[in-house]
Scaffold this motif. Sequence first.
Motif: not given
Length: 112
Positions: A91-100
Motif C-alpha cells: 500500500e505504501e509503495v503504491v501511494r509513493a509511486a502515485a505521488a511520483r
Amino acid sequence: MRTTPRQLRSDGKAESKQYHGPVTSRRQQEPETLGPPAEKIDRHWIDWSRPLLAAGAEWLLNRGVNDGPLLRLDGWIVVLPGRRAGRLLLEEVVRAAAARGRAIVPPELHTP
C-alpha cells in the motif's frame, strides 16, 4: 483411561509410537524443480530513523526498473514477518509511486 506414547504389542512388549518422520535438513526437503540455489543474496537493512514502511517503499522505488510509464519492481523478492506487513508495504509503495506519477509492477512478497 490414560494414554501414553507406548502401546503393548501382541507379544506383551512395549512399543513406542513414532509421532514424526525422520529428521532431515530443510535443504533435502526442497523440490528439485526450484533449480540451483541462488549464488548471491543481497540483504538490505532499513534505518529506523524514519517510519519503516515509508523508508522501505522509497528504497524499493529508487531501485525499480523504468519501463515507459511503469516502474518495474517484479525483479525483487521482499521477505516480511507476516502477510499484514506485506499488504501495508505494498500500500505504501503504491501511494509513493502515485505521488511520483508512476504505476508499478509489484515485487514478490514472502513470509518466512
